[in-house]
Design a protein around this motif. Structure first.
Motif, short mmCIF file in Angstrom:
data_model
loop_
_atom_site.label_atom_id
_atom_site.label_comp_id
_atom_site.label_asym_id
_atom_site.label_seq_id
_atom_site.Cartn_x
_atom_site.Cartn_y
_atom_site.Cartn_z
N LEU A 136 0.84 -1.19 0.00
CA LEU A 136 0.00 0.00 0.00
C LEU A 136 0.88 1.24 0.00
CD1 LEU A 136 -2.74 1.44 0.24
CD2 LEU A 136 -2.46 1.28 2.73
N PHE A 137 0.69 2.10 -0.99
CA PHE A 137 1.36 3.40 -1.07
C PHE A 137 0.28 4.47 -0.98
CE2 PHE A 137 4.42 0.57 -2.86
CZ PHE A 137 5.66 1.11 -2.55
N ALA A 138 0.19 5.16 0.16
CA ALA A 138 -0.78 6.23 0.36
C ALA A 138 -0.10 7.55 0.02
CB ALA A 138 -1.27 6.23 1.80
N GLY A 139 -0.70 8.30 -0.89
CA GLY A 139 -0.05 9.50 -1.40
C GLY A 139 -0.54 10.80 -0.79
N VAL A 140 0.40 11.72 -0.64
CA VAL A 140 0.13 13.08 -0.19
C VAL A 140 0.81 14.01 -1.18
CG1 VAL A 140 0.47 14.79 1.64
CG2 VAL A 140 0.05 12.39 2.24
N CYS A 141 0.02 14.83 -1.86
CA CYS A 141 0.58 15.78 -2.83
C CYS A 141 0.77 17.14 -2.15
CB CYS A 141 -0.35 15.93 -4.03
SG CYS A 141 -0.54 14.39 -4.96
N VAL A 151 3.70 8.30 0.89
CA VAL A 151 4.43 8.97 -0.19
C VAL A 151 4.11 10.46 -0.15
CG1 VAL A 151 4.75 9.10 -2.69
CG2 VAL A 151 4.22 6.90 -1.61
N VAL A 152 5.13 11.30 -0.13
CA VAL A 152 4.96 12.75 -0.22
C VAL A 152 5.60 13.18 -1.53
CG1 VAL A 152 5.51 14.97 0.82
CG2 VAL A 152 4.94 13.02 2.28
N GLU A 173 13.72 13.43 -7.16
CA GLU A 173 14.10 14.64 -6.42
C GLU A 173 12.95 15.37 -5.76
OE1 GLU A 173 13.60 15.90 -10.71
OE2 GLU A 173 14.87 14.39 -9.79
N THR A 174 11.71 15.07 -6.10
CA THR A 174 10.56 15.71 -5.45
C THR A 174 9.54 14.69 -4.94
OG1 THR A 174 9.41 16.03 -7.56
CG2 THR A 174 10.80 17.86 -6.77
N GLU A 175 10.02 13.51 -4.54
CA GLU A 175 9.14 12.49 -3.99
C GLU A 175 9.88 11.65 -2.96
OE1 GLU A 175 6.42 8.66 -5.38
OE2 GLU A 175 7.27 9.99 -6.90
N ALA A 176 9.35 11.64 -1.73
CA ALA A 176 9.94 10.88 -0.63
C ALA A 176 8.93 9.84 -0.15
CB ALA A 176 10.31 11.80 0.52
N VAL A 177 9.45 8.69 0.33
CA VAL A 177 8.60 7.58 0.74
C VAL A 177 9.05 7.07 2.11
CG1 VAL A 177 7.73 5.31 0.08
CG2 VAL A 177 8.36 6.96 -1.71
N GLY A 210 -3.09 19.49 -1.08
CA GLY A 210 -4.06 19.90 -0.08
C GLY A 210 -5.30 19.05 0.05
N PHE A 211 -5.41 17.97 -0.70
CA PHE A 211 -6.63 17.18 -0.68
C PHE A 211 -6.48 15.81 -0.02
CE2 PHE A 211 -7.12 20.16 -4.20
CZ PHE A 211 -8.33 20.75 -3.85
N ALA A 212 -5.32 15.49 0.52
CA ALA A 212 -5.11 14.17 1.12
C ALA A 212 -5.70 14.09 2.52
CB ALA A 212 -3.61 13.84 1.17
N ALA A 213 -6.18 12.91 2.86
CA ALA A 213 -6.64 12.61 4.21
C ALA A 213 -6.25 11.16 4.50
CB ALA A 213 -8.15 12.80 4.33
N GLN A 214 -5.20 11.00 5.30
CA GLN A 214 -4.69 9.67 5.64
C GLN A 214 -4.84 9.46 7.13
OE1 GLN A 214 -3.95 8.09 3.01
NE2 GLN A 214 -3.38 9.67 1.57
N THR A 215 -5.15 8.24 7.54
CA THR A 215 -5.20 7.89 8.96
C THR A 215 -4.36 6.64 9.18
OG1 THR A 215 -7.41 8.81 9.23
CG2 THR A 215 -6.65 7.27 10.93
N VAL A 216 -3.50 6.70 10.17
CA VAL A 216 -2.63 5.59 10.54
C VAL A 216 -3.03 5.16 11.95
CG1 VAL A 216 -0.24 4.86 10.89
CG2 VAL A 216 -0.78 6.61 9.16
N PHE A 217 -3.45 3.92 12.12
CA PHE A 217 -3.84 3.42 13.44
C PHE A 217 -2.59 2.86 14.10
CE2 PHE A 217 -7.95 3.43 15.20
CZ PHE A 217 -7.99 2.50 16.22
#
Length: 126
Positions: free
Chosen positions: A11-16, A55-56, A41-45, A64-71
């Protein structure tokens, strides 16, 4: 369990974000260290757990549209560690059964929440 959820799934959850150079230090503080690897150069994991990645990536048009939750197992310890690194939550929510979610927002408004169930933690300690 369906074949889709069987072993072998990553699973790769993305944040832009608008500005990767600005966002990366904030995510390092939030997550407690440098990325697991740099895709380019503009993507870190960051590997949050085996086969689970955050993933950022610089993609200003989608920022600005990401919503991730980590339990997590110990929400209070996680929140304290993040606070010690200089980041405070934007808000906190409490649900039934004592389940809690602590929400952080980056400069673009992306949401990364950490959730926990203290009642489950107490039951595990018995």
């Amino acid at each position: 369990m369906s074949d889709f959820l069987a072993d072998g799934v990553e699973l790769f959850a993305g944040v832009c974000v608008r500005d990767y150079a600005q966002a990366r230090p904030w995510y390092e503080a939030l997550l407690g260290g440098p990325p697991s690897f740099l895709a380019h150069e503009t993507e870190a994991v960051w590997e949050l757990a085996p086969h689970r990645w955050l993933v950022v990536e610089q993609r200003p048009e989608r920022a600005g549209f990401a919503a991730q939750t980590v339990f997590v197992d110990d929400l209070d310890a996680r929140v304290a560690g993040i606070a010690a690194r200089g980041i405070e939550p934007a808000e906190e929510e409490t649900y039934g059964g004592g389940v809690r979610k602590v929400i952080y927002r980056d400069a673009d408004g992306n949401e990364v929440g950490f959730g926990g169930n203290p009642e489950a933690d107490l039951a595990a300690d018995d």
